[in-house]
Design a protein around this motif. Structure first.
Motif, PDB file in Angstrom:
ATOM      1  N   LEU A 354      32.188  49.990  25.882  1.00  0.00           N
ATOM      2  CA  LEU A 354      31.624  49.965  24.537  1.00  0.00           C
ATOM      3  C   LEU A 354      31.563  48.529  24.016  1.00  0.00           C
ATOM      4  O   LEU A 354      32.499  47.751  24.225  1.00  0.00           O
ATOM      5  CB  LEU A 354      32.452  50.818  23.575  1.00  0.00           C
ATOM      6  N   ALA A 355      30.470  48.197  23.359  1.00  0.00           N
ATOM      7  CA  ALA A 355      30.334  46.880  22.748  1.00  0.00           C
ATOM      8  C   ALA A 355      30.892  46.935  21.337  1.00  0.00           C
ATOM      9  O   ALA A 355      30.455  47.751  20.516  1.00  0.00           O
ATOM     10  CB  ALA A 355      28.877  46.456  22.734  1.00  0.00           C
ATOM     11  N   ARG A 356      31.877  46.083  21.056  1.00  0.00           N
ATOM     12  CA  ARG A 356      32.470  46.048  19.725  1.00  0.00           C
ATOM     13  C   ARG A 356      32.379  44.631  19.160  1.00  0.00           C
ATOM     14  O   ARG A 356      32.241  43.649  19.904  1.00  0.00           O
ATOM     15  CB  ARG A 356      33.931  46.507  19.756  1.00  0.00           C
ATOM     16  N   LYS A 357      32.477  44.551  17.863  1.00  0.00           N
ATOM     17  CA  LYS A 357      32.469  43.256  17.165  1.00  0.00           C
ATOM     18  C   LYS A 357      33.775  43.113  16.396  1.00  0.00           C
ATOM     19  O   LYS A 357      34.126  43.976  15.605  1.00  0.00           O
ATOM     20  CB  LYS A 357      31.291  43.182  16.189  1.00  0.00           C
ATOM     21  N   ALA A 383      43.500  30.417  -0.874  1.00  0.00           N
ATOM     22  CA  ALA A 383      43.351  31.026   0.443  1.00  0.00           C
ATOM     23  C   ALA A 383      42.961  32.499   0.341  1.00  0.00           C
ATOM     24  O   ALA A 383      42.040  32.962   1.018  1.00  0.00           O
ATOM     25  CB  ALA A 383      44.651  30.864   1.230  1.00  0.00           C
ATOM     26  N   SER A 384      43.659  33.260  -0.498  1.00  0.00           N
ATOM     27  CA  SER A 384      43.396  34.701  -0.576  1.00  0.00           C
ATOM     28  C   SER A 384      42.012  34.977  -1.144  1.00  0.00           C
ATOM     29  O   SER A 384      41.329  35.919  -0.721  1.00  0.00           O
ATOM     30  CB  SER A 384      44.465  35.393  -1.425  1.00  0.00           C
ATOM     31  N   ARG A 385      41.566  34.170  -2.088  1.00  0.00           N
ATOM     32  CA  ARG A 385      40.226  34.351  -2.644  1.00  0.00           C
ATOM     33  C   ARG A 385      39.158  34.074  -1.598  1.00  0.00           C
ATOM     34  O   ARG A 385      38.163  34.805  -1.490  1.00  0.00           O
ATOM     35  CB  ARG A 385      40.033  33.430  -3.852  1.00  0.00           C
ATOM     36  N   ASP A 386      39.367  33.007  -0.815  1.00  0.00           N
ATOM     37  CA  ASP A 386      38.397  32.699   0.232  1.00  0.00           C
ATOM     38  C   ASP A 386      38.377  33.787   1.301  1.00  0.00           C
ATOM     39  O   ASP A 386      37.311  34.173   1.793  1.00  0.00           O
ATOM     40  CB  ASP A 386      38.725  31.346   0.863  1.00  0.00           C
ATOM     41  N   VAL A 387      39.549  34.289   1.673  1.00  0.00           N
ATOM     42  CA  VAL A 387      39.611  35.346   2.683  1.00  0.00           C
ATOM     43  C   VAL A 387      38.951  36.614   2.163  1.00  0.00           C
ATOM     44  O   VAL A 387      38.257  37.323   2.910  1.00  0.00           O
ATOM     45  CB  VAL A 387      41.069  35.618   3.111  1.00  0.00           C
ATOM     46  N   ALA A 388      39.129  36.926   0.891  1.00  0.00           N
ATOM     47  CA  ALA A 388      38.488  38.115   0.310  1.00  0.00           C
ATOM     48  C   ALA A 388      36.965  38.029   0.439  1.00  0.00           C
ATOM     49  O   ALA A 388      36.294  39.023   0.770  1.00  0.00           O
ATOM     50  CB  ALA A 388      38.898  38.268  -1.156  1.00  0.00           C
ATOM     51  N   LYS A 389      36.424  36.846   0.205  1.00  0.00           N
ATOM     52  CA  LYS A 389      34.977  36.667   0.346  1.00  0.00           C
ATOM     53  C   LYS A 389      34.546  36.834   1.804  1.00  0.00           C
ATOM     54  O   LYS A 389      33.512  37.446   2.098  1.00  0.00           O
ATOM     55  CB  LYS A 389      34.576  35.281  -0.165  1.00  0.00           C
ATOM     56  N   LEU A 390      35.331  36.294   2.716  1.00  0.00           N
ATOM     57  CA  LEU A 390      34.995  36.417   4.134  1.00  0.00           C
ATOM     58  C   LEU A 390      35.084  37.871   4.593  1.00  0.00           C
ATOM     59  O   LEU A 390      34.279  38.323   5.427  1.00  0.00           O
ATOM     60  CB  LEU A 390      35.931  35.541   4.968  1.00  0.00           C
ATOM     61  N   LEU A 391      36.055  38.604   4.070  1.00  0.00           N
ATOM     62  CA  LEU A 391      36.165  40.025   4.414  1.00  0.00           C
ATOM     63  C   LEU A 391      34.925  40.794   3.969  1.00  0.00           C
ATOM     64  O   LEU A 391      34.435  41.679   4.677  1.00  0.00           O
ATOM     65  CB  LEU A 391      37.424  40.627   3.771  1.00  0.00           C
ATOM     66  N   GLU A 392      34.421  40.460   2.803  1.00  0.00           N
ATOM     67  CA  GLU A 392      33.203  41.113   2.312  1.00  0.00           C
ATOM     68  C   GLU A 392      32.032  40.834   3.256  1.00  0.00           C
ATOM     69  O   GLU A 392      31.250  41.732   3.594  1.00  0.00           O
ATOM     70  CB  GLU A 392      32.888  40.611   0.906  1.00  0.00           C
ATOM     71  N   GLU A 393      31.924  39.590   3.705  1.00  0.00           N
ATOM     72  CA  GLU A 393      30.844  39.231   4.626  1.00  0.00           C
ATOM     73  C   GLU A 393      31.001  39.946   5.969  1.00  0.00           C
ATOM     74  O   GLU A 393      30.018  40.397   6.575  1.00  0.00           O
ATOM     75  CB  GLU A 393      30.818  37.714   4.826  1.00  0.00           C
ATOM     76  N   LEU A 394      32.229  40.051   6.449  1.00  0.00           N
ATOM     77  CA  LEU A 394      32.469  40.746   7.713  1.00  0.00           C
ATOM     78  C   LEU A 394      32.231  42.243   7.565  1.00  0.00           C
ATOM     79  O   LEU A 394      31.786  42.912   8.500  1.00  0.00           O
ATOM     80  CB  LEU A 394      33.896  40.468   8.199  1.00  0.00           C
ATOM     81  N   LYS A 395      32.512  42.781   6.402  1.00  0.00           N
ATOM     82  CA  LYS A 395      32.209  44.184   6.123  1.00  0.00           C
ATOM     83  C   LYS A 395      30.705  44.438   6.225  1.00  0.00           C
ATOM     84  O   LYS A 395      30.268  45.410   6.831  1.00  0.00           O
ATOM     85  CB  LYS A 395      32.699  44.561   4.727  1.00  0.00           C
ATOM     86  N   GLN A 396      29.962  43.514   5.630  1.00  0.00           N
ATOM     87  CA  GLN A 396      28.508  43.646   5.667  1.00  0.00           C
ATOM     88  C   GLN A 396      27.990  43.567   7.098  1.00  0.00           C
ATOM     89  O   GLN A 396      26.961  44.166   7.431  1.00  0.00           O
ATOM     90  CB  GLN A 396      27.863  42.550   4.808  1.00  0.00           C
ATOM     91  N   ALA A 397      28.687  42.823   7.954  1.00  0.00           N
ATOM     92  CA  ALA A 397      28.294  42.698   9.363  1.00  0.00           C
ATOM     93  C   ALA A 397      28.770  43.872  10.203  1.00  0.00           C
ATOM     94  O   ALA A 397      28.505  43.914  11.406  1.00  0.00           O
ATOM     95  CB  ALA A 397      28.842  41.385   9.932  1.00  0.00           C
ATOM     96  N   LYS A 398      29.493  44.805   9.576  1.00  0.00           N
ATOM     97  CA  LYS A 398      29.974  46.027  10.230  1.00  0.00           C
ATOM     98  C   LYS A 398      30.835  45.732  11.469  1.00  0.00           C
ATOM     99  O   LYS A 398      30.602  46.251  12.561  1.00  0.00           O
ATOM    100  CB  LYS A 398      28.793  46.925  10.614  1.00  0.00           C
ATOM    101  N   VAL A 399      31.829  44.863  11.263  1.00  0.00           N
ATOM    102  CA  VAL A 399      32.744  44.581  12.368  1.00  0.00           C
ATOM    103  C   VAL A 399      33.668  45.782  12.594  1.00  0.00           C
ATOM    104  O   VAL A 399      33.888  46.602  11.689  1.00  0.00           O
ATOM    105  CB  VAL A 399      33.581  43.317  12.099  1.00  0.00           C
ATOM    106  N   ASP A 400      34.210  45.890  13.794  1.00  0.00           N
ATOM    107  CA  ASP A 400      35.080  47.008  14.157  1.00  0.00           C
ATOM    108  C   ASP A 400      36.546  46.721  13.879  1.00  0.00           C
ATOM    109  O   ASP A 400      37.364  47.638  13.901  1.00  0.00           O
ATOM    110  CB  ASP A 400      34.905  47.345  15.646  1.00  0.00           C
ATOM    111  N   GLY A 401      36.892  45.463  13.667  1.00  0.00           N
ATOM    112  CA  GLY A 401      38.280  45.097  13.407  1.00  0.00           C
ATOM    113  C   GLY A 401      38.355  43.661  12.938  1.00  0.00           C
ATOM    114  O   GLY A 401      37.392  42.898  13.049  1.00  0.00           O
TER     115      GLY A 401
END
Length: 699
Positions: A354-357, A383-401
């Protein structure tokens, strides 16, 4: 700050080897106003208000003396035993001297140190007039920490004869001819000699205070005014300047890098390799020549207030030393230090068909703009604010983990470690603190719903410390994600920074700041990371040396202890999966050629660390060189990336192009440990049955 013969100052440009016997005496430095008062105030505070108060008495005086001497001459190659004997007559007097606001002892020791550097470098340069015989069986000591001090000038000469001989042999093995070797080494030793004449009283005092504070506690420290300003910049990830990374090269302040979006880069007037030879303030201020001026002083001249003008006299990279100068005008602005901020990347993983991201967030430090936060600015950087923004972007990219890479993250803001934990566990206790009075407080995160509830991994190594350990330990205690890598640093103490100027009601920042340990933190399960660190759920090999890196390497580290657990509800999302994750990891690395090569590298490095001496016989060294080349050739045949050989050069001796190419190669090298950690998170995603479409709610 630790001063040694290779730390501070700028180099003296030497076109050809010269072995003049006429060497001027080093400058005699004396304490500046306020330094003795800062030392005396620090002693009072550390003796009364630290987590483990340590009064400055005769016993601590002796410890400070030994640590200060070691900071100046760590490999015992400059001082002689007669010097040490003289110093030790004052080893029990430092406490009384500081009480009387007298800094004569450390400044006089530093004066002897600079004299010895001049003597040794003059001798080393004279040795270059001769030829060396590499057919004998003498050896050079690689580790002189515990060796006796030279008893005489003859012993010092013999020690430096071996050192110069080893420097020469390294360059010879790298293929350099004798004339080039002489020029390279003469310039190297001339550079060390030149630094002696650039030392300032601030350097002496900072070095002495470092020896004193570290003798109290490994994480207690003193920041002089300049160091305090740099600490503030590192925490808020911004400064006001032109946005250029500067480096001293051959006496010139050279542009090594342009910060994207900074005034220098946007102007289009500066290029990597350009040399700054003069600095002028405002549109009409005189341009001050900065050739031979210390790098830190040039940096202070270029920094300034926002929207102010600085003019730079530039010698372009393409021009010779007598080339045409250019005078450019820049307007200072706020520059974000993005290289030290959280970043993200998405790595594909082929996992059991399986291909995962997997989204990887790399966090170099737990930064926070304290000043902007205090002022109530809504968009302050953290740091936490920047990570929160990155998590949102990764969510939009539909990462698996998600993998949080905390390798070599030495910590930072405790509040940020708590807030970052909340992004993955939501509301609940994160860490416990115990004060010197024994009072225990439980630090909570108040985020009602986590920002990411999917598969999670945390990658750590021996350099992951303090706030990194708080986060990793909380993720582990909750069973929220899998912790991967090496056992962490083991720093379980909390520090605060006191402004000595405020305490003394000084209007000018002349006294500096004192960072002291005020509490010890504990995991929510009641255990501590102090000395023990965080033990990973899945262990990966590492390149660090536990003997020299980590809390256990400090002889005066606080002991570990245990308290009652906090009231928390484990999530246990990965606890039951750990045996399967370990089994899959073991099976995978058995057949991973890159991973096996990395394990071999770790074993080779450990073997090299255990060597205390190195042969000065050319035939023996060439045989070792041939064996290394054979290993590299075998790797090349396996398709592995080649490691660069030893060129015998030190930092700043290669061309800027070569340095930048080396940096690029390191940056682009395959990260075997990160790739395996990503595969583990992909396994976790499969075993959890998650796909990366977990809903996110962040207030």
């Amino acid at each position: 700050m630790r001063i040694s013969h290779g730390v501070l100052g700028l180099v003296l440009l030497v076109a050809n080897p010269t072995y003049s016997s006429e060497v001027k005496s080093p400058p005699v430095l004396s304490p500046l106003q306020g330094q003795a008062q800062a030392a005396q105030m620090s002693a009072q505070i550390l003796g009364s208000y630290a987590y483990r108060p340590v009064p400055l008495d005769d016993a601590l005086s002796a410890t400070v003396m030994n640590r200060y001497i070691k900071s100046l001459d760590p490999d015992r190659s400059f001082f002689r035993q007669s010097d040490i004997d003289v110093f030790m007559t004052d080893q029990a007097k430092i406490d009384d001297a500081l009480a009387d606001e007298d800094l004569t002892i450390p400044f006089s020791i530093f004066g002897i140190y600079t004299q010895r550097v001049v003597e040794r470098m003059t001798y080393a340069r004279r040795l270059l007039e001769q030829d060396f015989d590499f057919t004998g069986h003498d050896e050079y000591s690689l580790d002189r920490d515990d060796e006796p001090w030279p008893q005489s000038i003859d012993q010092s000469d013999d020690l430096w004869r071996q050192r110069v001989k080893n420097d020469w042999l390294r360059l010879k093995l790298a293929g350099q001819p004798d004339a080039a070797i002489r020029q390279t080494l003469d310039k190297r030793y001339a550079n060390i000699l030149a630094r002696v004449y650039t030392y300032k009283s601030e350097d002496v005092f900072q070095s002495f205070m470092a020896a004193y504070t570290v003798s109290v506690d490994p994480h207690t420290d003193y920041f002089g005014p300049a160091a305090a300003a740099d600490f503030e910049i590192s925490m808020k990830l911004s400064l006001v300047g032109i946005g250029a990374v500067l480096q001293e090269r051959d006496g010139f302040t050279t542009i090594r890098e342009l910060v994207p979006g900074g005034p220098a880069q946007l102007s289009g007037q500066l290029n990597v390799g350009d040399r700054i030879v003069g600095v002028g303030q405002g549109d009409n201020g005189a341009v001050t020549e900065v050739l031979g001026v210390r790098l830190d002083e040039v940096v202070q001249m270029i920094r300034g207030t926002r929207n102010s003008v600085v003019r730079l006299d530039i010698l372009p990279a393409s021009a010779g030393e007598s080339g045409q100068h250019q005078l450019i005008r820049l307007v200072r602005d706020k520059v974000s230090l993005e290289k030290q901020a959280a970043t993200k990347t998405i790595l594909p993983v082929e996992n059991r068909g399986l291909a995962r991201k997997i989204g990887v967030i790399t966090l170099p430090a737990f930064y926070e703009d304290f000043e902007a936060h205090r002022k109530g600015e809504k968009d302050y950087r953290s740091a936490s604010r920047d990570v929160a923004k990155l998590l949102e972007e990764l969510k939009q990219a539909k990462v698996d983990g998600i993998l949080i890479d905390l390798r070599d993250n030495g910590g930072g803001s405790l509040a940020e470690a708590i807030d970052l934990t909340g992004l993955f566990v939501g509301k609940g206790p994160v860490v416990q603190q115990r004060t010197a009075a024994g009072k225990v407080e439980v630090e909570m995160d108040e985020l009602s719903v986590p920002a990411w509830s999917g598969p999670l991994g945390v990658l750590i190594n021996r350099g992951s410390a303090s706030a990194s350990e708080i986060f990793a330990a909380a993720i582990q205690d909750y069973g929220r994600g899998v912790v991967i890598g090496e056992p962490s640093f083991g720093k379980g103490t909390v520090q605060t920074v006191l402004d000595l100027n405020q305490a003394a009601r000084k209007s000018k920042p002349e006294l500096g700041q004192l960072k002291l340990t005020v509490a010890q933190f504990f995991r929510i399960n009641g255990a501590t990371t102090q000395l023990q660190g965080v033990s990973p759920d899945i262990t990966l090999p590492g390149l660090s040396d536990p003997k020299t890196l980590g809390e256990t390497s400090y002889e005066n580290a606080l002991p570990s202890s245990k308290i009652k657990p906090a009231r928390y509800k484990p999530l246990n999302k990965v606890t039951a999966l750990l045996p399967k994750l370990q089994s899959r990891h073991d099976d995978r690395v058995k057949n991973d050629a890159d991973f096996k090569l990395f394990v071999e590298d770790v074993a080779e490095l450990q073997m090299q660390r255990e060597k205390r001496t190195i042969s000065l016989n050319e035939a023996e060294r060439r045989a070792e060189q041939a064996a290394r080349a054979s290993r590299l050739k075998a790797r090349e045949q396996q398709g592995a990336a080649l490691a660069s050989g030893d060129d015998g050069l030190q930092a700043g001796e290669r061309s800027l192009t070569a340095d930048l190419a080396q940096d690029s190669a390191r940056k682009n090298a395959k990260d075997v440990l990160r790739q395996e950690a990503v595969s583990i998170v992909a396994d976790e995603a499969e075993l959890e049955g998650a796909g990366g479409t977990i809903p996110r709610v962040l207030q």
